[in-house]
Design an enzyme around this catalytic site. Structure first.
Site, PDB file in Angstrom:
ATOM      1  N   GLN A   1      34.610  -1.238 -38.106  1.00  0.00           N
ATOM      2  CA  GLN A   1      33.763  -2.211 -37.391  1.00  0.00           C
ATOM      3  C   GLN A   1      33.212  -3.275 -38.333  1.00  0.00           C
ATOM      4  O   GLN A   1      32.931  -4.396 -37.905  1.00  0.00           O
ATOM      5  CB  GLN A   1      32.585  -1.497 -36.706  1.00  0.00           C
TER       6      GLN A   1
ATOM      7  N   ASN B   1      22.796   6.620 -37.680  1.00  0.00           N
ATOM      8  CA  ASN B   1      23.631   5.410 -37.591  1.00  0.00           C
ATOM      9  C   ASN B   1      25.058   5.780 -37.986  1.00  0.00           C
ATOM     10  O   ASN B   1      25.367   6.938 -38.296  1.00  0.00           O
ATOM     11  CB  ASN B   1      23.056   4.318 -38.510  1.00  0.00           C
ATOM     12  N   LYS B   2      25.928   4.806 -37.986  1.00  0.00           N
ATOM     13  CA  LYS B   2      27.349   5.009 -38.294  1.00  0.00           C
ATOM     14  C   LYS B   2      27.527   5.840 -39.556  1.00  0.00           C
ATOM     15  O   LYS B   2      26.823   5.630 -40.542  1.00  0.00           O
ATOM     16  CB  LYS B   2      28.017   3.639 -38.431  1.00  0.00           C
TER      17      LYS B   2
ATOM     18  N   ASP C   1      21.492   4.070 -34.079  1.00  0.00           N
ATOM     19  CA  ASP C   1      21.847   4.454 -32.708  1.00  0.00           C
ATOM     20  C   ASP C   1      20.778   5.321 -32.065  1.00  0.00           C
ATOM     21  O   ASP C   1      20.711   5.437 -30.840  1.00  0.00           O
ATOM     22  CB  ASP C   1      23.188   5.193 -32.699  1.00  0.00           C
TER      23      ASP C   1
ATOM     24  N   ARG D   1      29.091   8.296 -23.976  1.00  0.00           N
ATOM     25  CA  ARG D   1      28.964   8.483 -25.434  1.00  0.00           C
ATOM     26  C   ARG D   1      27.630   9.191 -25.699  1.00  0.00           C
ATOM     27  O   ARG D   1      26.623   8.847 -25.084  1.00  0.00           O
ATOM     28  CB  ARG D   1      29.026   7.139 -26.193  1.00  0.00           C
TER      29      ARG D   1
ATOM     30  N   GLY E   1      28.137  -0.164 -29.915  1.00  0.00           N
ATOM     31  CA  GLY E   1      26.867  -0.606 -30.493  1.00  0.00           C
ATOM     32  C   GLY E   1      25.746  -0.197 -29.542  1.00  0.00           C
ATOM     33  O   GLY E   1      25.856  -0.395 -28.322  1.00  0.00           O
ATOM     34  N   ALA E   2      24.688   0.380 -30.104  1.00  0.00           N
ATOM     35  CA  ALA E   2      23.677   1.029 -29.272  1.00  0.00           C
ATOM     36  C   ALA E   2      23.094   0.139 -28.160  1.00  0.00           C
ATOM     37  O   ALA E   2      23.108   0.522 -26.990  1.00  0.00           O
ATOM     38  CB  ALA E   2      22.577   1.587 -30.170  1.00  0.00           C
TER      39      ALA E   2
HETATM   40  C1  MRU Z   1      23.440  -2.454 -33.162  1.00  0.00           C
HETATM   41  S1  MRU Z   1      22.818  -1.196 -33.562  1.00  0.00           S
HETATM   42  C2  MRU Z   1      23.335   0.063 -34.549  1.00  0.00           C
HETATM   43  C3  MRU Z   1      24.518   0.794 -34.244  1.00  0.00           C
HETATM   44  O1  MRU Z   1      24.865   0.850 -32.910  1.00  0.00           O
HETATM   45  C4  MRU Z   1      25.685   0.432 -35.132  1.00  0.00           C
HETATM   46  O2  MRU Z   1      25.270   0.352 -36.464  1.00  0.00           O
HETATM   47  C5  MRU Z   1      26.698   1.513 -34.963  1.00  0.00           C
HETATM   48  O3  MRU Z   1      26.629   2.536 -35.610  1.00  0.00           O
HETATM   49  C6  MRU Z   1      27.707   1.305 -33.919  1.00  0.00           C
HETATM   50  O4  MRU Z   1      28.583   2.384 -33.799  1.00  0.00           O
HETATM   51  P1  MRU Z   1      29.796   2.288 -32.802  1.00  0.00           P
HETATM   52  O5  MRU Z   1      30.468   3.627 -32.972  1.00  0.00           O
HETATM   53  O6  MRU Z   1      30.629   1.142 -33.228  1.00  0.00           O
HETATM   54  O7  MRU Z   1      29.214   2.135 -31.415  1.00  0.00           O
END
Ligand code: MRU
Length: 369
Positions: free
Chosen positions: A203, A254-255, A244, A90, A54-55
């Site tokens: 997630q 984003n994801k 992100d 990352r 998560g960012a």
């Molecule tokens: C909390 S903020 C947004 C993102 O970090 C969240 O939506 C996301 O895509 C997380 O990805 P991840 O690969 O689980 O780190």
């Protein structure tokens, strides 16, 4: 936020003042476990293997990682080496670079002997600020949910669709996309959340559902591809997702799968909001599709799924035939034109350069940084 009624953050300084504790998110929702980070290598590994993810949380973990590096060796050379090693853990979430650059700017002018204490203090500040920022953006976003409730004449709960986990587990506390939901829920606005499962790592199914259960927020886990159907049938009042990396023009990365939800929302007239702390804005980038690096993760995340068996054991099973090619792009970019608004700690703005600058006027000079 709460786990079994106990308040937790996702990351904190250990009781010895020399280590860092994190919730090991790889074990959730089946098991609640902590992992101790003792050096910068531990922090980089925890970011890369998604013990923490998560960012905003990646940013805080990077900051603590640099503090651990300074505790071991506060030299200029190690400041530079540790910054570089953590930065590549990352690639997509810009909060990591934001936090590492802030740490380096604070530490570089100091004498080596002063760096350890200053580094831990700055990492704690970054974590505390993130918690406060997310809480504030939650208040701004909750107003949108309350408005949706008024629009439906208070006749039924507001249905919010979210993707991935952008809750408190993805930040230090409160979260981004889920913070408005928590704030609305605590204010007595009835909310129901459609939780995209979010293949391949799930997630949504594992972390978002776990969080919402902990806070008592009504929710339903759905497969990733059902969002369009729900929107066509009026079952989604608004979408709220995290990001992100957000370009200065309002594109959001984003994801993977977020873009398809935004397209479906656009086609069905469903408002599509993105919640973010300003540390997620990359002012140097204007074209998200061309310029944001998209992480490609191991094909194993697609080929295999893990879960709890009926006997309570955690097992991993193959779902793709041996011999098939597999790819695993972890993020996608949603162009600003599909985003109804950005929910930030300073309020809600248009997903555009003018919108962002109306809330963060001093940032224009960072464009070329
Ligand atoms: C909390 S903020 C947004 C993102 O970090 C969240 O939506 C996301 O895509 C997380 O990805 P991840 O690969 O689980 O780190």
């Amino acid at each position: 936020m709460r786990i079994d009624g106990r308040a937790f953050r996702t990351i904190w300084l250990g009781a010895d003042g020399a280590s860092v504790e994190v919730i090991d998110q790889r074990a959730l929702p089946h098991r609640f476990a902590l992992r101790t980070l003792r050096d910068a290598g531990d922090a980089a590994a925890a970011i890369a293997d998604m013990t923490v993810r998560g960012a905003p949380l990646i940013g805080a973990a990077g900051a603590y990682g640099l503090a651990l590096a300074m505790a071991a060796d506060p030299s200029d050379a190690n400041l530079s080496t540790a910054h570089g090693a953590l930065l590549v853990a990352r690639p997509t979430a810009v909060n990591l670079r934001w936090a590492l650059d802030r740490m380096r700017a604070r530490l570089a002018p100091l004498k080596a002997g002063e760096r350890r204490g200053a580094a831990f203090a700055e990492a704690v500040r970054i974590a505390d600020e993130d918690a406060g920022t997310c809480e504030r953006l939650g208040e701004h976003g909750a107003a949108l949910i309350a408005e949706a409730w008024e629009r439906n004449g208070r006749s039924r709960p507001v249905d919010v669709l979210t993707h991935c986990n952008a809750g408190w587990l993805a930040a230090v506390d409160w979260g981004t996309a889920l913070a408005p939901i928590y704030k609305a829920h605590r204010a007595g606005v009835p909310v129901h959340v459609w939780v995209d499962e979010t293949r391949p790592r799930n997630q949504g199914a594992s972390l978002t559902a776990y969080e919402l259960l902990g806070e008592g927020v009504p929710h339903t886990v759905v497969v990733d591809n059902v969002g369009g159907h729900l929107m066509q049938h009026g079952r989604v009042d608004l979408c709220i997702v995290g990001t992100d990396r957000t370009t200065r023009t309002g594109d959001v990365c984003n994801k993977v799968g977020t873009y398809l939800k935004a397209l479906a929302a656009h086609d069905n007239g469903v408002p599509f909001y993105v919640a973010l702390p300003s540390s997620t804005v990359d002012w140097r980038v204007s074209d998200g599709v061309r310029e944001i690096p998209i992480e490609e993760r191991s094909a194993d995340e697609v080929t295999f799924v893990s879960g709890e068996t009926a006997s309570g054991a955690i097992e991993t099973v193959r779902v793709v035939p041996r011999g098939s090619a597999v790819s695993n792009y972890a993020f996608d970019v949603t162009p600003a034109r599909l985003v109804t608004g950005l929910i930030t700690e300073r309020g809600v703005c248009a997903a555009s350069e003018a919108g962002l600058l109306s809330l963060f006027p001093g940032e224009e000079g960072d464009k070329a940084a």
